[in-house]
Design a protein around this motif. Structure first.
Motif, PDB file in Angstrom:
ATOM      1  N   LEU A  11       0.830  -1.206   0.000  1.00 45.87           N
ATOM      2  CA  LEU A  11       0.000   0.000   0.000  1.00 45.87           C
ATOM      3  C   LEU A  11       0.870   1.263   0.000  1.00 45.87           C
ATOM      4  O   LEU A  11       0.545   2.238  -0.678  1.00 45.87           O
ATOM      5  CB  LEU A  11      -0.942   0.009   1.212  1.00 45.87           C
ATOM      6  CG  LEU A  11      -2.104  -0.964   1.164  1.00 45.87           C
ATOM      7  CD1 LEU A  11      -2.843  -0.961   2.505  1.00 45.87           C
ATOM      8  CD2 LEU A  11      -3.054  -0.655   0.029  1.00 45.87           C
ATOM      9  N   TRP A  17      -6.311   4.547  -3.470  1.00 42.46           N
ATOM     10  CA  TRP A  17      -7.245   3.629  -2.819  1.00 42.46           C
ATOM     11  C   TRP A  17      -7.269   2.301  -3.566  1.00 42.46           C
ATOM     12  O   TRP A  17      -7.231   2.277  -4.800  1.00 42.46           O
ATOM     13  CB  TRP A  17      -8.639   4.247  -2.819  1.00 42.46           C
ATOM     14  CG  TRP A  17      -8.739   5.448  -1.941  1.00 42.46           C
ATOM     15  CD1 TRP A  17      -8.677   6.745  -2.345  1.00 42.46           C
ATOM     16  CD2 TRP A  17      -8.896   5.474  -0.527  1.00 42.46           C
ATOM     17  NE1 TRP A  17      -8.794   7.581  -1.258  1.00 42.46           N
ATOM     18  CE2 TRP A  17      -8.933   6.822  -0.126  1.00 42.46           C
ATOM     19  CE3 TRP A  17      -9.004   4.495   0.459  1.00 42.46           C
ATOM     20  CZ2 TRP A  17      -9.089   7.212   1.197  1.00 42.46           C
ATOM     21  CZ3 TRP A  17      -9.159   4.882   1.779  1.00 42.46           C
ATOM     22  CH2 TRP A  17      -9.204   6.223   2.139  1.00 42.46           C
ATOM     23  N   HIS A  18      -7.349   1.210  -2.802  1.00 38.53           N
ATOM     24  CA  HIS A  18      -7.348  -0.136  -3.397  1.00 38.53           C
ATOM     25  C   HIS A  18      -8.396  -1.013  -2.720  1.00 38.53           C
ATOM     26  O   HIS A  18      -8.562  -0.955  -1.507  1.00 38.53           O
ATOM     27  CB  HIS A  18      -5.979  -0.799  -3.230  1.00 38.53           C
ATOM     28  CG  HIS A  18      -4.869  -0.016  -3.841  1.00 38.53           C
ATOM     29  ND1 HIS A  18      -4.612  -0.015  -5.190  1.00 38.53           N
ATOM     30  CD2 HIS A  18      -3.969   0.831  -3.291  1.00 38.53           C
ATOM     31  CE1 HIS A  18      -3.580   0.781  -5.441  1.00 38.53           C
ATOM     32  NE2 HIS A  18      -3.179   1.312  -4.298  1.00 38.53           N
ATOM     33  N   GLU A  48      -5.912   3.351   6.299  1.00 35.64           N
ATOM     34  CA  GLU A  48      -7.193   4.042   6.205  1.00 35.64           C
ATOM     35  C   GLU A  48      -8.194   3.209   5.416  1.00 35.64           C
ATOM     36  O   GLU A  48      -7.824   2.488   4.497  1.00 35.64           O
ATOM     37  CB  GLU A  48      -7.026   5.381   5.501  1.00 35.64           C
ATOM     38  CG  GLU A  48      -6.268   6.391   6.304  1.00 35.64           C
ATOM     39  CD  GLU A  48      -6.269   7.729   5.617  1.00 35.64           C
ATOM     40  OE1 GLU A  48      -7.308   8.407   5.634  1.00 35.64           O
ATOM     41  OE2 GLU A  48      -5.221   8.059   5.054  1.00 35.64           O
ATOM     42  N   ARG A  49      -9.478   3.342   5.814  1.00 35.61           N
ATOM     43  CA  ARG A  49     -10.556   2.622   5.128  1.00 35.61           C
ATOM     44  C   ARG A  49     -11.639   3.627   4.763  1.00 35.61           C
ATOM     45  O   ARG A  49     -11.944   4.534   5.533  1.00 35.61           O
ATOM     46  CB  ARG A  49     -11.123   1.553   6.047  1.00 35.61           C
ATOM     47  CG  ARG A  49     -12.352   0.885   5.529  1.00 35.61           C
ATOM     48  CD  ARG A  49     -12.828  -0.284   6.352  1.00 35.61           C
ATOM     49  NE  ARG A  49     -12.889  -0.005   7.769  1.00 35.61           N
ATOM     50  CZ  ARG A  49     -12.927  -0.950   8.689  1.00 35.61           C
ATOM     51  NH1 ARG A  49     -12.898  -2.217   8.359  1.00 35.61           N
ATOM     52  NH2 ARG A  49     -12.982  -0.630   9.960  1.00 35.61           N
ATOM     53  N   ALA A  50     -12.236   3.460   3.579  1.00 42.75           N
ATOM     54  CA  ALA A  50     -13.341   4.311   3.138  1.00 42.75           C
ATOM     55  C   ALA A  50     -14.352   3.444   2.398  1.00 42.75           C
ATOM     56  O   ALA A  50     -14.014   2.381   1.880  1.00 42.75           O
ATOM     57  CB  ALA A  50     -12.828   5.411   2.220  1.00 42.75           C
ATOM     58  N   LYS A  57     -12.586   0.315   0.545  1.00 44.28           N
ATOM     59  CA  LYS A  57     -11.305   0.452  -0.134  1.00 44.28           C
ATOM     60  C   LYS A  57     -10.314   0.962   0.901  1.00 44.28           C
ATOM     61  O   LYS A  57     -10.701   1.562   1.904  1.00 44.28           O
ATOM     62  CB  LYS A  57     -11.413   1.383  -1.345  1.00 44.28           C
ATOM     63  CG  LYS A  57     -11.993   2.732  -1.049  1.00 44.28           C
ATOM     64  CD  LYS A  57     -12.247   3.501  -2.324  1.00 44.28           C
ATOM     65  CE  LYS A  57     -12.880   4.842  -1.992  1.00 44.28           C
ATOM     66  NZ  LYS A  57     -13.125   5.631  -3.182  1.00 44.28           N
ATOM     67  N   TYR A  58      -9.052   0.708   0.654  1.00 43.13           N
ATOM     68  CA  TYR A  58      -8.018   0.976   1.651  1.00 43.13           C
ATOM     69  C   TYR A  58      -6.842   1.708   1.022  1.00 43.13           C
ATOM     70  O   TYR A  58      -6.585   1.582  -0.165  1.00 43.13           O
ATOM     71  CB  TYR A  58      -7.516  -0.351   2.237  1.00 43.13           C
ATOM     72  CG  TYR A  58      -8.606  -1.167   2.886  1.00 43.13           C
ATOM     73  CD1 TYR A  58      -8.861  -1.050   4.239  1.00 43.13           C
ATOM     74  CD2 TYR A  58      -9.377  -2.050   2.145  1.00 43.13           C
ATOM     75  CE1 TYR A  58      -9.863  -1.796   4.843  1.00 43.13           C
ATOM     76  CE2 TYR A  58     -10.385  -2.793   2.740  1.00 43.13           C
ATOM     77  CZ  TYR A  58     -10.617  -2.661   4.089  1.00 43.13           C
ATOM     78  OH  TYR A  58     -11.619  -3.386   4.684  1.00 43.13           O
ATOM     79  N   ARG A  59      -6.115   2.451   1.879  1.00 39.74           N
ATOM     80  CA  ARG A  59      -4.874   3.091   1.440  1.00 39.74           C
ATOM     81  C   ARG A  59      -3.937   3.212   2.630  1.00 39.74           C
ATOM     82  O   ARG A  59      -4.344   3.108   3.793  1.00 39.74           O
ATOM     83  CB  ARG A  59      -5.126   4.451   0.805  1.00 39.74           C
ATOM     84  CG  ARG A  59      -5.481   5.546   1.772  1.00 39.74           C
ATOM     85  CD  ARG A  59      -5.609   6.857   1.058  1.00 39.74           C
ATOM     86  NE  ARG A  59      -5.963   7.906   1.990  1.00 39.74           N
ATOM     87  CZ  ARG A  59      -6.121   9.167   1.653  1.00 39.74           C
ATOM     88  NH1 ARG A  59      -5.961   9.532   0.400  1.00 39.74           N
ATOM     89  NH2 ARG A  59      -6.437  10.058   2.547  1.00 39.74           N
ATOM     90  N   GLU A  63      -0.236   8.351   3.371  1.00 36.72           N
ATOM     91  CA  GLU A  63      -0.682   9.197   2.279  1.00 36.72           C
ATOM     92  C   GLU A  63      -1.444  10.409   2.778  1.00 36.72           C
ATOM     93  O   GLU A  63      -1.337  11.487   2.227  1.00 36.72           O
ATOM     94  CB  GLU A  63      -1.602   8.423   1.333  1.00 36.72           C
ATOM     95  CG  GLU A  63      -0.864   7.440   0.480  1.00 36.72           C
ATOM     96  CD  GLU A  63      -1.820   6.751  -0.459  1.00 36.72           C
ATOM     97  OE1 GLU A  63      -2.539   7.451  -1.188  1.00 36.72           O
ATOM     98  OE2 GLU A  63      -1.836   5.523  -0.467  1.00 36.72           O
ATOM     99  N   SER A  64      -2.213  10.245   3.847  1.00 38.25           N
ATOM    100  CA  SER A  64      -3.024  11.352   4.350  1.00 38.25           C
ATOM    101  C   SER A  64      -2.174  12.402   5.036  1.00 38.25           C
ATOM    102  O   SER A  64      -2.578  13.534   5.179  1.00 38.25           O
ATOM    103  CB  SER A  64      -4.085  10.831   5.313  1.00 38.25           C
ATOM    104  OG  SER A  64      -3.461  10.218   6.419  1.00 38.25           O
TER     105      SER A  64
END
Length: 66
Positions: A11, A17-18, A48-50, A57-59, A63-64
């Motif tokens: 990641l 996002w993946h 992170e999750r969204a 999706k996750y990243r 990154e944030s």
């Protein structure tokens, strides 16, 4: 290297996002196992999750910060 470490490294090296299926293509595990690992790491705020249930999706957390 553990599965979680492999996922976090991937990641970090692949910004954006993946979905779990994307990660499962490069980590030697089933999509269900990768999704469970991603979910666990997100609950511990390592990544992170969204999204909504079933379509998360996750990243990478880093990154944030950038």
């Amino acid at each position: 290297m553990s599965r979680a470490q492999q996922i976090r490294q991937w990641l970090a090296e692949n910004p954006g996002w993946h979905f779990p299926a994307d990660v499962a293509e490069v980590v030697p595990a089933s999509t269900q196992r990768v999704a469970a690992c991603l979910s666990e790491m997100a609950s511990h705020r390592q990544i992170e999750r969204a999204g909504k249930r079933g379509m998360f999706k996750y990243r990478s957390k880093q990154e944030s910060i950038q």
